[in-house]
Design an enzyme around this catalytic site. Structure first.
Site, short mmCIF file in Angstrom:
data_model
loop_
_atom_site.label_atom_id
_atom_site.label_comp_id
_atom_site.label_asym_id
_atom_site.label_seq_id
_atom_site.Cartn_x
_atom_site.Cartn_y
_atom_site.Cartn_z
N VAL A 267 0.72 -0.93 -0.30
CA VAL A 267 -0.11 0.29 -0.36
C VAL A 267 0.65 0.94 0.03
O VAL A 267 0.68 2.53 -0.93
CB VAL A 267 -1.09 0.58 1.53
N ALA A 268 2.01 1.09 0.91
CA ALA A 268 2.56 2.21 0.96
C ALA A 268 3.51 2.37 -0.97
O ALA A 268 3.75 3.64 -1.23
CB ALA A 268 4.05 1.99 1.60
N GLU A 272 -2.53 5.11 -5.05
CA GLU A 272 -4.09 5.09 -4.93
C GLU A 272 -4.28 6.51 -5.72
O GLU A 272 -5.27 6.29 -6.45
CB GLU A 272 -4.17 4.42 -4.03
N ASP A 314 -5.25 23.62 -42.45
CA ASP A 314 -5.94 23.66 -43.45
C ASP A 314 -5.23 25.13 -43.74
O ASP A 314 -5.10 25.73 -42.64
CB ASP A 314 -7.26 23.22 -43.51
N ASP A 600 -12.06 22.01 -41.13
CA ASP A 600 -13.20 21.61 -40.74
C ASP A 600 -14.22 21.00 -41.64
O ASP A 600 -15.51 21.48 -41.95
CB ASP A 600 -13.46 23.11 -41.29
N ASP A 604 -11.80 16.08 -43.56
CA ASP A 604 -10.93 15.82 -42.73
C ASP A 604 -11.58 15.32 -42.03
O ASP A 604 -9.78 15.24 -40.20
CB ASP A 604 -10.54 17.89 -42.13
N THR A 699 -3.75 13.48 3.23
CA THR A 699 -3.02 14.91 3.40
C THR A 699 -2.83 15.91 2.10
O THR A 699 -1.58 16.34 1.47
CB THR A 699 -2.66 14.93 4.97
#
Length: 874
Positions: A267-268, A272, A314, A600, A604, A699
């Site tokens: 876990v350390a 997470e 373009d 556009d 494209d 924290t």
């Protein structure tokens, strides 16, 4: 738009076509509908929501956490198991909602087909649903219609098509009889009769839909980096956990205690809160981009933008305004220059002395020979009809000519429509012939045209589209009896030339200069004419005097050769087809580039989908392009992409910042377990598993998020795109050999000093649980103080804390305040403290905890001074 295969006589090419005057019979149409199916585009692939959700909960990192949660539950630690499951669900929730915004480009393509269309069936002209069209149907197209299928034109009369969605050209095409009109284009002017040769999935439009639906060539750079990061961390956590499990057993711990110890080590080492922090950092960056008119459709594009090395842009509507404007007039008596915005009728005209009357005469004649105009829609002036005709109308208005009044008193006696082969049109008005067309087709029919030809060459060198206007007074019998325009259009008088420009966006030049300073290449990829493309490229500073200019048919077939050819500065690629854009993106990516493709039009969309970052225009762009893109420029401003890249680079730097922050914390969390193992279990653990989890998700999470919203540094776009991995040797050295050990040393010092304060000595039994809990609370507080300084230190890779301070990022102040608030709550709220197994420090403990902040700051400053060799983005 010409296709050689369709130049043969219609009946020879398509023997199943019915007679043009009668069309298909209703019975034959129904039979063909059953054979070919409805005229509809392929539906988009459905998104399986449960598969999408499941994938977010079963990737490698998630599986690791599921195993950890199950083991914690089996070991009798339901609180830890619940917390880990909550982390998995939180990560999955964020990812699911982003992935759920699936691609819908093919669905938007379906909307490009009209609902009803005029056809000839059973010898009658009728209106049918567009989905009922079949190959062989005879279709009648008029101005304003959207072409419903791929059609071979049989008869045309002054016919013009807006094909910009396919070619990117702002100038309408004028296909002749025997040529093609493709589904999805618009009829701008005139009338045409044609025969359907392809419907539904067989159209060219459907082919683009298929390309758009294809999966991307590979994961984004961020996805690759995160996958690498997660695997490295996971393997390291499992490996170290296994080693410590063996150490615990050798130290004589019971199996259950050894397992709990190993779980704590794992876990350390597993951050997470890392994935939620990255997701929230990207989301905040996306919000900032939206405030700067850049809408992010896929969060990973934020970080990918920061890594961009090539922008394929373009021309029409991206670097230019997509507004054809008359900017220059030449007459035999003098010239004029015109200033004005787009199609707005107001503007200024600068005319040389003695030329005013000739310029007005030229504009009036051109207006009589034009049908389009500009109209005000929603406060914006837009062209109605042919954009060039609309630009002529605007020119006349700017010269003070009332075109409506002029035409009311000068009704045309005869009109010879524009012909793509003649490249000119004529009208007879009040016994006078007025001719308008390409200079190379008009000027040879004029008297004394040498000066006009010289002027035309000069205007063409400026990249302008030019038309010539000429006139001739007809004898009465000519005006009424002669029907051959070529016979009439002889011995003309030149009135002058008009030069048109699709003006560059005023901010485009500065944006390209910023790209160049940032080490980003900009390549123009357009369907327009090479000369026009080069002229615009020069105006915006994209190329100099010796650019590489290639047309689509000159591009090498081999993608490796193509990539090597265009991987250089000052490149203009013109007359490029949609398939070419795809190849260009692939070729550049194969050479290691991170490619952003702007566009556009419908054409494209596949390239936008293929590129690392697809960038579409929000105002002038099609829905198809916007849905295929990762980023939409809401203001159609090329400069906005530069601002987005700046934010993307800042986000990349921020991810490295909070990665350093997280890994530093991991060292402080792991250190107590290392000391315990090396002592053979004779030294007590400074932190428990729940304390480690609280540090990761409580924290430490707030400062990490604050680092994730650090604003861009002033020099962010003054250096080349970052090439290193998110985690490299420099980052690991800083976290594991500098900041982490300092924080861990202060944590362990505080822990053992407080234990000694209670009378403990190494090797002796603990005086009491109160002593252990108090010392553990002191270690916990020390880590929080150290992480506060660590957060401030990571705001810059070069400047010490006292040079950066708290300025420029208010979130860092709130985050540190929130961390200390959570620290006090977990220490002084008794039920919480009992669950976590710690207690408030004594005065000596608070002093030692507080000293962690200046210790981290001092070591960080020394490290930065030692490693500072060249200025880097801070």
């Amino acid at each position: 738009m010409t296709m050689d295969a369709h130049q043969a006589p219609l009946q020879d090419t398509h023997p199943e076509t019915s007679d043009l005057t009668t069309g298909l019979s209703s019975e034959e149409a129904r039979a063909r509908l059953r054979l070919y199916g409805p005229n509809e585009l392929p539906p988009p692939r459905p998104v399986s929501l449960w598969r999408l959700a499941l994938s977010q909960l079963t990737h490698f990192f998630a599986i690791l956490l599921w195993v950890a949660a199950a083991l914690a539950f089996v070991a009798g630690m339901p609180e830890l198991a619940t917390a880990i499951v909550a982390i998995i669900l939180l990560n999955g929730l964020f990812a699911f909602f982003q992935e759920y915004r699936a691609e819908r480009a093919a669905a938007r393509l379906r909307s490009l087909l009209p609902s009803r269309i005029t056809v000839r069936r059973d010898g009658q002209t009728v209106t049918v649903e567009a989905r009922e069209l079949v190959p062989g149907d005879v279709v009648i197209l008029q101005a304003g219609d959207r072409v419903p299928a791929d059609i071979v034109l049989a008869e045309v009369e002054d016919f013009a098509l807006d094909v910009s969605t396919f070619t990117g050209e702002s100038v309408p095409a004028n296909p002749a009889a025997g040529e093609m009109a493709f589904a999805g284009t618009f009829v701008v002017r005139g009338l045409a009769v044609g025969v359907v040769i392809a419907t539904g999935t067989r159209t060219r439009l459907a082919g683009i839909a298929h390309l758009t639906q294809a999966p991307r060539a590979g994961p984004t750079p961020l996805a690759r980096e995160l996958d690498r990061l997660v695997r490295v961390i996971s393997v390291a956590a499992l490996s170290v956990g296994a080693i410590f499990f063996l150490v615990a057993l050798l130290a004589g711990l019971p199996l259950v205690d050894a397992f709990l110890f190993t779980l704590g080590v794992t876990v350390a080492l597993v951050p997470e809160g890392l994935l939620p922090t990255i997701t929230l950092s990207l989301a905040i960056a996306a919000q900032r981009m939206a405030q700067r008119q850049a809408l992010v459709r896929h969060l990973e594009a934020v970080e990918t933008l920061g890594l961009t090395t090539v922008i394929c842009t373009d021309k029409t509507g991206t670097l230019t305004r997509n507004e054809l404007t008359a900017v220059a007039v030449w007459t035999p008596h003098g010239s004029a220059r015109i200033e004005g915005q787009g199609y707005t009728p107001s503007g200024s005209v600068e005319v040389v002395d003695g030329a005013a009357a000739a310029v007005r005469r030229l504009a009036a004649a051109a207006a009589l020979c034009s049908e389009g105009r500009a109209v005000n829609r929603g406060g914006r002036w837009v062209p109605e009809g042919d954009p060039l005709d609309a630009a002529v109308w605007v020119l006349a208005q700017r010269l003070g000519i009332d075109v409506d009044h002029l035409k009311a008193g000068s009704a045309p006696q005869h009109v010879f429509p524009f012909d793509p082969h003649r490249r000119r049109m004529s009208v007879i008005v009040n016994g006078q012939l007025v001719v308008k067309g390409a200079p190379e087709t008009v000027l040879p029919r004029c008297r004394r045209a040498s000066d006009a030809e010289t002027a035309a060459q000069a205007l063409a060198a400026e990249g302008l589209r030019i038309i010539a206007v000429a006139t001739k007074q007809l004898a009465p019998e000519e005006a009424t009896r002669v029907t051959d325009p070529d016979q009439l259009e002889q011995d003309l008088e030149v009135l002058g030339l008009i030069g048109f420009l699709d003006p560059p966006r005023p901010e485009a030049a500065e944006a390209i200069a910023r790209c160049r300073a940032a080490g980003i290449r900009v390549i123009m990829v357009t369907g327009d004419h090479p000369a026009t493309a080069v002229a615009v490229a020069k105006r915006v500073g994209l190329v100099g005097d010796r650019p590489l200019v290639l047309t689509g048919d000159q591009l090498p077939a081999d993608e490796a050769v193509l990539g090597a050819l265009i991987d250089r500065d000052e490149v203009v690629l013109a007359r490029v087809a949609p398939e070419d854009k795809l190849r260009i993106a692939r070729a550049l990516r194969a050479r290691g580039h991170v490619v952003a493709m702007t566009g556009d039009g419908v054409n494209d969309a596949p390239a936008l989908h293929e590129a690392d970052v697809g960038v579409a225009m929000g105002q002038t762009g099609t829905d198809v392009a916007r849905e295929a893109a990762d980023l939409v420029l809401l203001d159609d401003n090329f400069a906005t992409i530069v601002a987005a890249i700046e934010q993307g680079r800042a986000t990349y730097n921020n991810i490295r910042r909070f990665l350093t922050y997280h890994l530093t914390d991991n060292v402080a969390e792991l250190a107590p377990f290392v000391i315990w193992a090396l002592s053979g279990g004779r030294l007590p653990l400074a932190l428990g598993v729940l304390q480690v989890l609280l540090l990761d998700l409580g924290t430490d999470a707030l400062p990490a998020l604050a680092l994730g919203v650090e604003p861009p540094a002033p020099d962010t776009l003054r250096t080349p795109p970052p090439r290193q991995h998110l985690i490299d040797r420099k980052l690991l050295t800083r976290a594991f050999l500098t900041l982490g050990p300092t924080e861990a040393a202060m944590e362990l010092l505080a822990f053992f000093v407080v234990l000694a304060h209670f009378g403990w000595r190494p090797g002796a039994e603990l005086p009491s649980l109160v002593a252990l809990f108090t010392a553990s609370g002191t270690a916990f507080a020390t880590v929080v103080f150290g992480q506060a300084a660590n957060a401030l230190a990571n705001r810059s890779e070069t400047l010490p804390i006292w040079r950066t301070g708290l300025r420029g990022n208010p979130a860092i102040v709130l985050a540190i305040f929130g961390s200390f608030t959570l620290l006090l709550a977990t220490l002084f709220v008794s039920p919480v403290a009992r669950i976590i197994h710690h207690a408030p420090p004594p005065p000596i403990g608070w002093l030692l905890a507080a000293l962690a902040a200046p210790a981290v700051a001092l070591v960080d400053a020394l490290w930065k001074r030692w490693t500072r060799r060249t200025p880097t983005t801070g």
